[in-house]
Design a protein around this motif. Structure first.
Motif, PDB file in Angstrom:
ATOM      1  N   ILE A 118       0.822  -1.207   0.000  1.00 39.85           N
ATOM      2  CA  ILE A 118       0.000   0.000   0.000  1.00 39.85           C
ATOM      3  C   ILE A 118       0.865   1.270   0.000  1.00 39.85           C
ATOM      4  CG2 ILE A 118      -0.308   0.104   2.530  1.00 39.85           C
ATOM      5  CD1 ILE A 118      -3.083   0.738  -0.062  1.00 39.85           C
ATOM      6  N   GLU A 137      -8.089  -4.533  -1.780  1.00 40.76           N
ATOM      7  CA  GLU A 137      -7.203  -4.082  -0.708  1.00 40.76           C
ATOM      8  C   GLU A 137      -7.186  -5.193   0.326  1.00 40.76           C
ATOM      9  OE1 GLU A 137      -8.799  -0.333   0.648  1.00 40.76           O
ATOM     10  OE2 GLU A 137      -7.795   0.737  -0.979  1.00 40.76           O
ATOM     11  N   ILE A 149      -2.191  -4.047  -1.890  1.00 40.36           N
ATOM     12  CA  ILE A 149      -3.289  -4.094  -2.842  1.00 40.36           C
ATOM     13  C   ILE A 149      -3.005  -5.166  -3.879  1.00 40.36           C
ATOM     14  CG2 ILE A 149      -3.936  -1.674  -2.509  1.00 40.36           C
ATOM     15  CD1 ILE A 149      -2.651  -1.069  -5.256  1.00 40.36           C
TER      16      ILE A 149
END
Length: 157
Positions: A118, A137, A149
């Protein structure tokens, strides 16, 4: 540049491990949990090459990049895509990606999938430019926040 399959004749495990560690080094201290790359050993890397489909990119005898592919239902997972710092920005990653796409098509897998942390928004941008879109996510075990992700690229038929 030549791309070669990592097979039973491959013996450059130390160089390959150093390539992965050096190309993932910029993540150290930026991502939590740490990259699984830091826990790779020569033995675990060699084992990875027996359970996944590995490739190296070479210029003469220099290892410039690598990737590991794992067929999954409906997609081909692209992992440990690594490009040596000195070779970044020279299309090594793109050429490895093109090979991954060809392998997915050969196996009738319509999609490539990868995970990216992320915090690594520059990676998100590069992968998006290569045609990947964010599809999920997710969190590593033990974390109550998003830590990475999933991105997928649907391949043209």
């Amino acid at each position: 540049m030549k791309i070669a399959r990592i097979d039973e004749s491959f013996s450059r495990w130390n160089e390959l491990l150093q390539l992965i560690l050096s190309s993932f080094a910029y993540m150290n201290g930026r991502i939590n949990p740490p990259s699984s790359a830091v826990s790779l050993t020569l033995q675990s890397l060699a084992e990875k090459a027996t359970t996944e489909i590995g490739y190296v990119a070479l210029e003469d005898e220099d290892l410039l990049g690598c990737m590991f592919l794992r067929p999954e239902p409906e997609c081909l997972y692209l992992g440990k895509l690594a490009v040596a710092p000195k070779a970044q920005g020279k299309s090594v990653g793109r050429k490895l990606l093109q090979l991954a796409e060809a392998i997915a098509r050969e196996r009738s897998l319509p999609t490539l999938r990868l995970d990216t942390r992320i915090e690594l928004t520059d990676n998100h941008t590069v992968f998006a430019a290569w045609g990947f879109v964010k599809t999920a996510e997710k969190s590593h075990p033990g974390f109550d926040r998003v830590t990475y992700i999933e991105m997928r690229k649907v391949l043209a038929t």
